[in-house]
Design an enzyme around this catalytic site. Structure first.
Site, PDB file in Angstrom:
ATOM      1  N   TYR A 140       1.377  -1.378   0.635  1.00 52.29           N
ATOM      2  CA  TYR A 140       0.088  -0.223  -0.037  1.00 52.29           C
ATOM      3  C   TYR A 140       1.071   0.950  -0.012  1.00 52.29           C
ATOM      4  O   TYR A 140       0.673   2.156  -0.490  1.00 52.29           O
ATOM      5  CB  TYR A 140      -0.894  -0.007   1.301  1.00 52.29           C
ATOM      6  CG  TYR A 140      -2.474  -0.638   1.266  1.00 52.29           C
ATOM      7  CD1 TYR A 140      -2.155  -1.917   0.837  1.00 52.29           C
ATOM      8  CD2 TYR A 140      -3.314  -0.358   1.202  1.00 52.29           C
ATOM      9  CE1 TYR A 140      -3.496  -2.123   0.498  1.00 52.29           C
ATOM     10  CE2 TYR A 140      -4.698  -0.027   1.128  1.00 52.29           C
ATOM     11  CZ  TYR A 140      -4.715  -1.356   1.017  1.00 52.29           C
ATOM     12  OH  TYR A 140      -6.379  -2.158   0.865  1.00 52.29           O
ATOM     13  N   LYS A 195       2.537 -15.420   3.060  1.00 51.13           N
ATOM     14  CA  LYS A 195       2.242 -16.102   1.636  1.00 51.13           C
ATOM     15  C   LYS A 195       4.507 -16.497   1.325  1.00 51.13           C
ATOM     16  O   LYS A 195       5.029 -15.497   0.795  1.00 51.13           O
ATOM     17  CB  LYS A 195       2.374 -14.676   0.507  1.00 51.13           C
ATOM     18  CG  LYS A 195       2.595 -15.240  -0.583  1.00 51.13           C
ATOM     19  CD  LYS A 195       1.035 -17.296  -0.993  1.00 51.13           C
ATOM     20  CE  LYS A 195       1.503 -17.536  -2.785  1.00 51.13           C
ATOM     21  NZ  LYS A 195       0.585 -18.801  -2.732  1.00 51.13           N
ATOM     22  N   ASP A 227      -3.980 -17.871   0.940  1.00 48.31           N
ATOM     23  CA  ASP A 227      -4.206 -18.566   0.093  1.00 48.31           C
ATOM     24  C   ASP A 227      -5.618 -19.611   0.394  1.00 48.31           C
ATOM     25  O   ASP A 227      -6.730 -19.692   0.177  1.00 48.31           O
ATOM     26  CB  ASP A 227      -3.728 -18.902  -2.049  1.00 48.31           C
ATOM     27  CG  ASP A 227      -2.730 -20.060  -1.383  1.00 48.31           C
ATOM     28  OD1 ASP A 227      -2.402 -20.188  -0.481  1.00 48.31           O
ATOM     29  OD2 ASP A 227      -1.851 -20.710  -2.016  1.00 48.31           O
ATOM     30  N   ASP A 251      -6.887  -6.504   3.925  1.00 50.84           N
ATOM     31  CA  ASP A 251      -7.676  -5.637   3.406  1.00 50.84           C
ATOM     32  C   ASP A 251      -8.879  -7.121   3.210  1.00 50.84           C
ATOM     33  O   ASP A 251      -9.838  -6.717   2.666  1.00 50.84           O
ATOM     34  CB  ASP A 251      -7.385  -5.279   1.635  1.00 50.84           C
ATOM     35  CG  ASP A 251      -8.059  -4.245   1.139  1.00 50.84           C
ATOM     36  OD1 ASP A 251      -9.228  -3.676   1.385  1.00 50.84           O
ATOM     37  OD2 ASP A 251      -8.138  -4.512  -0.253  1.00 50.84           O
ATOM     38  N   ASP A 255     -12.535  -8.364   4.365  1.00 51.89           N
ATOM     39  CA  ASP A 255     -14.047  -8.522   3.161  1.00 51.89           C
ATOM     40  C   ASP A 255     -14.936  -9.549   3.536  1.00 51.89           C
ATOM     41  O   ASP A 255     -16.106  -9.395   3.386  1.00 51.89           O
ATOM     42  CB  ASP A 255     -13.719  -7.810   2.313  1.00 51.89           C
ATOM     43  CG  ASP A 255     -13.770  -6.213   1.757  1.00 51.89           C
ATOM     44  OD1 ASP A 255     -13.558  -5.126   2.773  1.00 51.89           O
ATOM     45  OD2 ASP A 255     -14.504  -5.938   0.624  1.00 51.89           O
TER      46      ASP A 255
HETATM   47  C1  IPM Z   1     -10.804  -0.421   3.355  1.00 58.26           C
HETATM   48  C2  IPM Z   1     -10.767  -0.132   2.378  1.00 58.26           C
HETATM   49  C3  IPM Z   1      -9.144   0.867   2.029  1.00 58.26           C
HETATM   50  C4  IPM Z   1      -8.463   0.022   1.965  1.00 58.26           C
HETATM   51  C5  IPM Z   1      -9.942   1.723   0.856  1.00 58.26           C
HETATM   52  C6  IPM Z   1     -11.048   2.319   0.988  1.00 58.26           C
HETATM   53  C7  IPM Z   1      -8.626   1.989   0.509  1.00 58.26           C
HETATM   54  O1  IPM Z   1     -11.104  -1.114   1.022  1.00 58.26           O
HETATM   55  O2  IPM Z   1     -10.194  -0.397   4.892  1.00 58.26           O
HETATM   56  O3  IPM Z   1     -10.134  -2.218   3.718  1.00 58.26           O
HETATM   57  O4  IPM Z   1      -7.868  -0.717   0.626  1.00 58.26           O
HETATM   58  O5  IPM Z   1      -7.464  -0.663   3.303  1.00 58.26           O
HETATM   59 MG    MG Z   2     -10.948  -3.019   2.205  1.00 58.26          MG
END
Ligand code: IPM
Ligand code: MG
Length: 363
Positions: A140, A195, A227, A251, A255
């Site tokens: 990042y 990884k 993975d 990240d 999710d």
């Molecule tokens: C998160 C989001 C952010 C990230 C974006 C909005 C930059 O996806 O907080 O998970 O990638 O960290």
């Molecule tokens: Mg995110």
């Protein structure tokens, strides 16, 4: 003691959901909580009002506060701006400027919502995972990065994009300590995700985690490739207690983990520096498609406010009370469209906020 909180509503559904969390914090004032709020523009809203997604004034407001309540940023209509002016830069800038390296993303399945997940209820019932994501390093932020024209070789003359994955030892060990200590407060199991079979950066990650592990003999440390972890989260998510991983993998995995719980609209998060200063935000985004329609689920933001009370202010009792009120509403009360099931009343963002406020009296 009056707590100073910077409120950064941001874009899309950001303003409506933060409004509900503020309502809940205010409702606790009659039970002794005292908060002072200062609002500031961020993301697309920051760009429109002050020409930058993270205006200097907004950063100042955060720095003179004890915690930040953050809504969401992201606005498709600004996606053609140069990268440094896009709304997402606001959150990346805040993380970096405020040194918020430790990101806590709990994924908790409320029994009331066990049927809202796309996985079988028996796979996710009782799930309680804490993902700890490193937040200020990795690909990042690694340099060099960019898009350039290749000068020689088979791709000569073409544009080439590149980013750099890198982690210094101290960046790994400070998030490692946070994770081991968090595991100590839970079930003492820590899974470090990397990884290491392919990437040098994450080989170092693994080596450092193993070294640190010697200082925490009471915590059971395991390692998993990212993975495989993505797969195990769907196959048998209850095997995890605390997961620690880098910025990029965290990240993606967070999710994925959020979906185990039924709705991404339920997951709060905390991003902390080494002094306990924190930024609290729902893990979902700005959801422009439903913005301003009173459809968004404000619970992740309300639960983020609870995390703020716990982690930054040490107000455990107020924090648990908010969490209990949310549970109470899920069990007995109305639902926003993302969680709605037959037999429940369907309500909007505002009414959901009101329902949590009302439930505070019942818990
Ligand atoms: C998160 C989001 C952010 C990230 C974006 C909005 C930059 O996806 O907080 O998970 O990638 O960290
Ligand atoms: Mg995110």
């Amino acid at each position: 003691m009056t707590y100073k909180i910077a409120v950064l509503p941001g874009d899309g559904i950001g303003p409506e959901i933060t409004e509900q969390a503020v309502k809940v914090l205010k409702a606790l004032e009659k039970d002794g909580l005292s908060v002072e709020l200062e609002y500031a523009a961020v993301g697309g809203a920051g760009y429109r009002e002050q020409g930058h997604p993270l205006p200097p004034e907004t950063l100042e407001v955060c720095k003179r506060s004890q915690a930040v309540l953050f809504g969401a940023v992201g606005d498709f209509s600004l996606d053609s701006l140069p990268r440094h002016l896009r709304p997402e830069q606001a959150i990346l800038g805040l993380r970096k400027e405020l040194n918020l390296f430790a990101n806590f993303r709990p994924a908790l399945v409320y029994e009331e919502l066990a049927d809202a997940s796309s996985l079988k209820p028996e796979v996710i019932a009782g799930l309680d995972i804490l993902i700890i994501r490193e937040l200020t390093g990795d690909i990042y932020f690694g340099k060099p990065r960019g898009i350039h024209i290749v000068e020689e070789g088979p791709f000569k003359g073409q544009r080439e994009g590149y980013d750099t994955m890198r982690y210094a030892e101290s960046e790994i060990s400070r998030i490692g300590h946070v994770a081991f200590q968090a595991a100590r407060k839970r079930n003492r199991r820590l899974c470090s995700v990397d990884k290491a079979n392919v990437l040098e950066t994450t080989q170092l990650w693994r080596d450092v985690m193993i070294e640190l592990g010697r200082e925490y003999p009471d915590v059971e440390l395991s390692h998993m490739y990212v993975d495989n972890c993505a797969m195990q989260l769907l196959k048998n998510p209850k095997q995890f207690d605390v997961v620690v991983t880098g910025n990029m993998f965290g990240d993606i995995l967070s999710d994925e983990a959020s979906m185990l719980t039924g709705s991404i609209g339920m997951l709060p998060s905390a991003s902390l520096n080494e002094h306990g200063f924190g930024l609290y935000e729902p893990i979902h985004g700005s959801a422009p498609d439903i913005a301003g329609k009173d459809l968004a689920n404000p619970l992740a933001t309300i639960l983020s406010a609870a995390m703020m009370l716990r982690y930054t202010f040490g107000q455990e009792a107020h924090a648990t009370r908010i969490e209990r009120a949310v549970k109470h509403v899920l069990a007995n009360g109305p639902r926003t469209p993302d969680l709605w099931v037959e037999g429940k009343a369907k309500v909007g963002t505002q009414a959901m906020g009101d329902a949590v406020v009302q439930a505070l009296a019942a818990v």
